[in-house]
Design an enzyme around this catalytic site. Structure first.
Site, PDB file in Angstrom:
ATOM      1  N   GLU A 207      36.537  35.292  33.540  1.00 26.59           N
ATOM      2  CA  GLU A 207      35.079  35.239  33.589  1.00 26.59           C
ATOM      3  C   GLU A 207      34.430  34.048  34.069  1.00 26.59           C
ATOM      4  O   GLU A 207      33.687  33.283  33.631  1.00 26.59           O
ATOM      5  CB  GLU A 207      34.508  35.248  32.025  1.00 26.59           C
ATOM      6  CG  GLU A 207      35.053  36.668  31.320  1.00 26.59           C
ATOM      7  CD  GLU A 207      34.957  36.858  30.040  1.00 26.59           C
ATOM      8  OE1 GLU A 207      34.026  35.938  29.394  1.00 26.59           O
ATOM      9  OE2 GLU A 207      35.437  37.701  29.404  1.00 26.59           O
ATOM     10  N   GLU A 310      39.956  45.523  29.474  1.00 27.90           N
ATOM     11  CA  GLU A 310      39.476  45.006  28.276  1.00 27.90           C
ATOM     12  C   GLU A 310      38.579  46.242  27.859  1.00 27.90           C
ATOM     13  O   GLU A 310      37.448  45.915  27.353  1.00 27.90           O
ATOM     14  CB  GLU A 310      38.649  43.806  28.020  1.00 27.90           C
ATOM     15  CG  GLU A 310      39.537  42.587  28.157  1.00 27.90           C
ATOM     16  CD  GLU A 310      38.749  40.911  27.940  1.00 27.90           C
ATOM     17  OE1 GLU A 310      37.793  41.055  27.227  1.00 27.90           O
ATOM     18  OE2 GLU A 310      39.131  40.031  28.515  1.00 27.90           O
TER      19      GLU A 310
HETATM   20  O1  9MR Z   1      38.992  39.940  21.079  1.00 26.96           O
HETATM   21  C1  9MR Z   1      38.758  38.597  21.033  1.00 26.96           C
HETATM   22  C2  9MR Z   1      38.085  38.323  19.548  1.00 26.96           C
HETATM   23  O2  9MR Z   1      39.032  38.473  18.723  1.00 26.96           O
HETATM   24  C3  9MR Z   1      37.749  36.651  19.735  1.00 26.96           C
HETATM   25  O3  9MR Z   1      36.825  36.637  18.357  1.00 26.96           O
HETATM   26  C4  9MR Z   1      36.637  36.545  20.821  1.00 26.96           C
HETATM   27  C5  9MR Z   1      36.476  34.963  20.865  1.00 26.96           C
HETATM   28  O4  9MR Z   1      36.045  34.695  22.063  1.00 26.96           O
HETATM   29  O5  9MR Z   1      37.545  36.665  22.031  1.00 26.96           O
HETATM   30  C6  9MR Z   1      37.789  38.235  22.198  1.00 26.96           C
HETATM   31  O6  9MR Z   1      38.157  38.514  23.386  1.00 26.96           O
HETATM   32  C7  9MR Z   1      37.402  38.325  24.469  1.00 26.96           C
HETATM   33  C8  9MR Z   1      38.474  38.278  25.821  1.00 26.96           C
HETATM   34  O7  9MR Z   1      39.250  36.953  25.282  1.00 26.96           O
HETATM   35  C9  9MR Z   1      37.614  37.951  26.954  1.00 26.96           C
HETATM   36  N1  9MR Z   1      36.739  38.589  27.309  1.00 26.96           N
HETATM   37  C10 9MR Z   1      35.786  38.992  26.223  1.00 26.96           C
HETATM   38  C11 9MR Z   1      36.525  39.379  24.867  1.00 26.96           C
HETATM   39  C12 9MR Z   1      35.416  39.781  23.729  1.00 26.96           C
HETATM   40  O8  9MR Z   1      34.591  38.627  23.591  1.00 26.96           O
END
Ligand code: 9MR
Length: 390
Positions: A207, A310
């Site tokens: 990102e 994702e």
């Molecule tokens: O799924 C992840 C969630 O459990 C966490 O709380 C969160 C914290 O930043 O990150 C989530 O996954 C993210 C991923 O690593 C990157 N893209 C966005 C996802 C959703 O926030």
């Protein structure tokens, strides 16, 4: 091999997400690792407080997902099998450590007819792996990598350099360009070497762009401008010459995907090792961009792999049969976009079941984003995925 870049949102909010059960008002009725009752007494609703805790709160239970989920009608041969038939390498899912005590969930996660790949959702991130400078912790990541290896599933590494979930020492430090370069190199080298030979791909940089296509003003960009991206990719390649390296966060065509397109072009022009681009795809039901396939195609034309990394498609709760039917169409369209472009190697959903989705905690009142409901029952979205690969 690939390293991919990813960014995540972190916030906690209350969201109604009823789960069938028979607990009294205020009692726990769910959450990662919860093995007690999941049905709330009449007049109360099992409400997700966070990923680890749901409780029975007074309200109407008329909108449980299971009540409105008409389920899948397909005779399942499995999503991984459907993906492979369509010429893809894998259909995969994110997973996390807290839910590894949920036996029904782990059985589904380990079903290789459904999932040919897993991605640790949190346990490889910088705050998890290097909470103190130079001190690395790999235990949680090891648990998930070992599970994938045991199951013969491809494991995607997620993620090395991302603006979110950074340890305080890094984010709050005052770094010179030379210092931060060394920090990125040390982190990337140590983490990649630790799992070298066991992963299929790494999300190296996650990102890097804002929605408007400008570079995100992360600690990395502030100090190193765009240089940090090639620094991370090169360190990753040196640490594991075989792993695929990804960079991502785009969905349909638009400013952000144009930013990413130019970045990938520049990286390739300067000989930086980039193997793939991730289409993140945290989407909204009914508003899925129609240009996902065109977007995948433009990256394929640059000579990189593309993966949907994702995928989830959220809706405003409560889920109704009509909303679930729309979501089925949405899933089908996204999968078809990947199917139609050869360079799209696989699809990862951002966990399997609505029980463990990150959505309700970050987008209050929204959820039901995944193909299996809270009770691990397949939703119409499952059939949409099968139809998309057909
Ligand atoms: O799924 C992840 C969630 O459990 C966490 O709380 C969160 C914290 O930043 O990150 C989530 O996954 C993210 C991923 O690593 C990157 N893209 C966005 C996802 C959703 O926030």
């Amino acid at each position: 091999m690939t390293f991919r870049l990813s960014v995540a949102l972190l916030s906690v909010a209350l969201a109604l997400s009823p789960i069938a059960a028979q607990q009294q008002e205020w009692a726990q009725c769910g959450g990662s690792g919860w093995t007690g009752g999941t049905t709330c007494a009449t007049g109360t609703v099992c409400t997700v407080v966070n990923q680890w805790y749901s409780q029975c709160i007074r309200g109407t239970a008329s909108s449980t997902t299971s009540a409105s989920n008409p389920g899948s009608t397909s005779v399942s041969a499995g999503l991984q099998n459907a993906a492979v038939k369509a010429g893809k390498l894998y259909f995969g899912t994110a997973t996390d450590n807290p839910m590894q005590t949920d036996q029904a969930y782990v059985a589904l996660l380990s079903n290789t007819s459904e999932f040919g790949s897993i991605t640790p959702g949190n346990s490889m991130k910088w705050d998890a792996t290097e909470p103190t400078r130079g001190t690395f912790t790999f235990t949680n990541g090891d648990t998930l990598v070992n599970l994938g290896v045991k199951n013969k599933q491809l494991v995607r590494g997620h993620t090395l350099v991302w603006h979110n979930q950074l340890p305080g020492w890094l984010e709050n430090g005052q770094w010179t360009a030379a210092e931060l370069t060394k920090i990125i190199q040390d982190h990337t080298t140590t983490v990649v070497k630790h799992w070298a030979g066991k992963l299929y791909a790494w999300d190296v940089v996650n990102e890097p762009f804002e929605e408007d296509g400008t570079y995100r003003d992360s600690i990395f960009y502030k100090v190193l401008k765009t240089e940090y991206i090639a620094i991370a990719l090169r360190a990753a390649r040196a640490a594991d010459p075989k792993v695929k390296l990804y960079d991502y966060n785009i969905d349909g065509l638009g400013s952000k995907s144009t930013g990413m397109y130019n970045l990938v072009k520049n990286l390739k022009a300067q000989g930086a090792p980039i193997d793939g681009v991730g289409i993140q795809a945290h989407l909204i039901s009914g508003s899925v961009p129609s240009s996902i396939q065109a977007n995948i195609q433009q990256f394929a034309d640059l000579g990189v792999d593309v993966a949907i990394t994702e995928l989830d498609i959220r809706m405003t709760l409560p889920a109704t049969a009509a909303k679930l039917a729309q979501q089925k169409t949405d899933y089908q369209n996204v999968i078809k976009a990947c199917k139609n472009v050869k360079a799209c190697v696989g699809v990862t959903i951002w966990d399997i079941t609505d029980k463990y989705s990150w959505i309700p905690s970050v987008f209050p009142g929204q959820g039901a984003a995944l193909p299996w409901d809270e009770n691990l029952k397949k939703k119409p979205a499952y059939d949409g995925i099968v139809a998309g690969f057909a």
